[in-house]
Design a protein around this motif. Structure first.
Motif, PDB file in Angstrom:
ATOM      1  N   TRP A  59     -14.057 -47.338  -5.570  1.00 66.18           N
ATOM      2  CA  TRP A  59     -13.676 -46.884  -4.229  1.00 66.18           C
ATOM      3  C   TRP A  59     -13.988 -45.400  -4.153  1.00 66.18           C
ATOM      4  O   TRP A  59     -13.422 -44.585  -4.866  1.00 66.18           O
ATOM      5  CB  TRP A  59     -12.193 -47.159  -4.022  1.00 66.18           C
ATOM      6  N   ALA A  60     -14.920 -45.031  -3.267  1.00 64.89           N
ATOM      7  CA  ALA A  60     -15.399 -43.651  -3.212  1.00 64.89           C
ATOM      8  C   ALA A  60     -14.579 -42.774  -2.286  1.00 64.89           C
ATOM      9  O   ALA A  60     -14.236 -41.640  -2.636  1.00 64.89           O
ATOM     10  CB  ALA A  60     -16.867 -43.627  -2.785  1.00 64.89           C
ATOM     11  N   ALA A  61     -14.267 -43.247  -1.085  1.00 65.37           N
ATOM     12  CA  ALA A  61     -13.608 -42.384  -0.102  1.00 65.37           C
ATOM     13  C   ALA A  61     -13.009 -43.225   1.007  1.00 65.37           C
ATOM     14  O   ALA A  61     -13.355 -44.396   1.198  1.00 65.37           O
ATOM     15  CB  ALA A  61     -14.607 -41.384   0.492  1.00 65.37           C
ATOM     16  N   VAL A  62     -12.102 -42.612   1.740  1.00 67.29           N
ATOM     17  CA  VAL A  62     -11.549 -43.204   2.950  1.00 67.29           C
ATOM     18  C   VAL A  62     -11.439 -42.096   3.982  1.00 67.29           C
ATOM     19  O   VAL A  62     -11.008 -40.979   3.673  1.00 67.29           O
ATOM     20  CB  VAL A  62     -10.179 -43.867   2.696  1.00 67.29           C
ATOM     21  N   ALA A  63     -11.874 -42.380   5.204  1.00 65.73           N
ATOM     22  CA  ALA A  63     -11.812 -41.381   6.264  1.00 65.73           C
ATOM     23  C   ALA A  63     -10.407 -41.341   6.849  1.00 65.73           C
ATOM     24  O   ALA A  63      -9.578 -42.226   6.616  1.00 65.73           O
ATOM     25  CB  ALA A  63     -12.837 -41.707   7.350  1.00 65.73           C
ATOM     26  N   ASP A  64     -10.146 -40.289   7.620  1.00 70.15           N
ATOM     27  CA  ASP A  64      -8.846 -40.171   8.275  1.00 70.15           C
ATOM     28  C   ASP A  64      -8.629 -41.356   9.216  1.00 70.15           C
ATOM     29  O   ASP A  64      -9.559 -41.843   9.863  1.00 70.15           O
ATOM     30  CB  ASP A  64      -8.763 -38.881   9.095  1.00 70.15           C
ATOM     31  N   ILE A  65      -7.385 -41.806   9.280  1.00 66.12           N
ATOM     32  CA  ILE A  65      -7.040 -42.875  10.206  1.00 66.12           C
ATOM     33  C   ILE A  65      -7.046 -42.304  11.619  1.00 66.12           C
ATOM     34  O   ILE A  65      -6.405 -41.301  11.897  1.00 66.12           O
ATOM     35  CB  ILE A  65      -5.667 -43.474   9.865  1.00 66.12           C
ATOM     36  N   ARG A  66      -7.799 -42.961  12.499  1.00 63.45           N
ATOM     37  CA  ARG A  66      -7.924 -42.496  13.875  1.00 63.45           C
ATOM     38  C   ARG A  66      -7.052 -43.339  14.791  1.00 63.45           C
ATOM     39  O   ARG A  66      -7.046 -44.557  14.713  1.00 63.45           O
ATOM     40  CB  ARG A  66      -9.388 -42.586  14.348  1.00 63.45           C
ATOM     41  N   ASP A  67      -6.320 -42.665  15.690  1.00 63.98           N
ATOM     42  CA  ASP A  67      -5.521 -43.390  16.673  1.00 63.98           C
ATOM     43  C   ASP A  67      -6.434 -44.083  17.668  1.00 63.98           C
ATOM     44  O   ASP A  67      -7.531 -43.613  17.970  1.00 63.98           O
ATOM     45  CB  ASP A  67      -4.600 -42.438  17.436  1.00 63.98           C
ATOM     46  N   GLY A  68      -5.959 -45.208  18.179  1.00 64.15           N
ATOM     47  CA  GLY A  68      -6.706 -45.898  19.222  1.00 64.15           C
ATOM     48  C   GLY A  68      -6.239 -45.442  20.589  1.00 64.15           C
ATOM     49  O   GLY A  68      -5.226 -44.773  20.749  1.00 64.15           O
ATOM     50  N   GLY A  69      -6.983 -45.834  21.590  1.00 64.07           N
ATOM     51  CA  GLY A  69      -6.621 -45.491  22.953  1.00 64.07           C
ATOM     52  C   GLY A  69      -7.295 -46.435  23.916  1.00 64.07           C
ATOM     53  O   GLY A  69      -8.388 -46.936  23.657  1.00 64.07           O
TER      54      GLY A  69
END
Length: 209
Positions: A59-69
């Protein structure tokens, strides 16, 4: 209010805390369990999580969790380093889409090597769109992961006003077949916006009535 248990909050309050993140992807016929780094945990089920999976890599990376809209659910992006070209091809195959993805964040008890109960489940969703990036001596697979809330949109509520959908429930009922020029917008899942008509000139306010 913290999303962690009181025990985890207390462990995070010390000057030095050993934090871990764990990724689980329930692939068809195989459950991939990875840690963020060359670590090892004790105790079930955490001892089954590894820093490197012999088949599918790391597992290399995970991006920031983005809110939906609006009509979007929260999404994240995860990056894997596949162990081989075959592993990359398998992970990017169409039948992998929809696989359940879980991500936890927790703290390790330094005396036992086990996670302090109960690590926080910070994301739950499913694999969506893969993107394979390869170069000289390197390969990585980026995956868009849709939140569990995305499943709520399977209802497609807006189609309830379409003639095709209407007749799929009531064959031959033509109530929507000849409806044209509808000017009133129907709001699904939320209230209609309020317009302050009293502050508009009468000629302009009539347009919004």
């Amino acid at each position: 209010m913290s999303q962690f248990t009181p025990a985890v909050d207390a462990a995070l309050a010390v000057p030095v805390a050993t934090i871990f993140s764990a990724l689980q992807i329930e692939l068809p016929g195989y459950t991939l369990r990875l840690l963020s780094g060359p670590a090892a945990l004790k105790g079930a089920p955490w001892s089954s999580f590894v820093g490197r999976d012999p088949t599918f890599g790391t597992w290399a990376a995970v991006a920031d969790i983005r809110d939906g809209g609006g009509d979007e659910a929260p999404r994240i992006s995860i990056t894997l380093f596949p162990a081989s070209d075959a592993a990359a091809a398998t992970l990017a195959a169409p039948n992998m889409q929809g696989s359940k993805v879980s991500i936890w964040l927790g703290v390790v008890n330094p005396l036992t090597g086990e996670p302090i109960p109960d690590p926080a489940l910070i994301f739950l969703g499913s694999l969506d769109v893969p993107r394979l990036v390869s170069g000289t001596g390197s390969r990585q697979l980026e995956y868009e992961v849709a939140s569990v809330f995305e499943w709520m949109f399977d209802e497609e509520e807006g189609r309830r006003l379409a003639d095709t959908f209407h007749q799929s429930i009531w064959p031959g009922e033509l109530g929507f077949a000849f409806v044209t020029g509808v000017v009133d917008q129907v709001y699904w899942g939320r209230q209609a916006p309020v317009t302050n008509l009293s502050s508009m000139p009468p000629s302009l306010a009539a347009i919004f009535r």
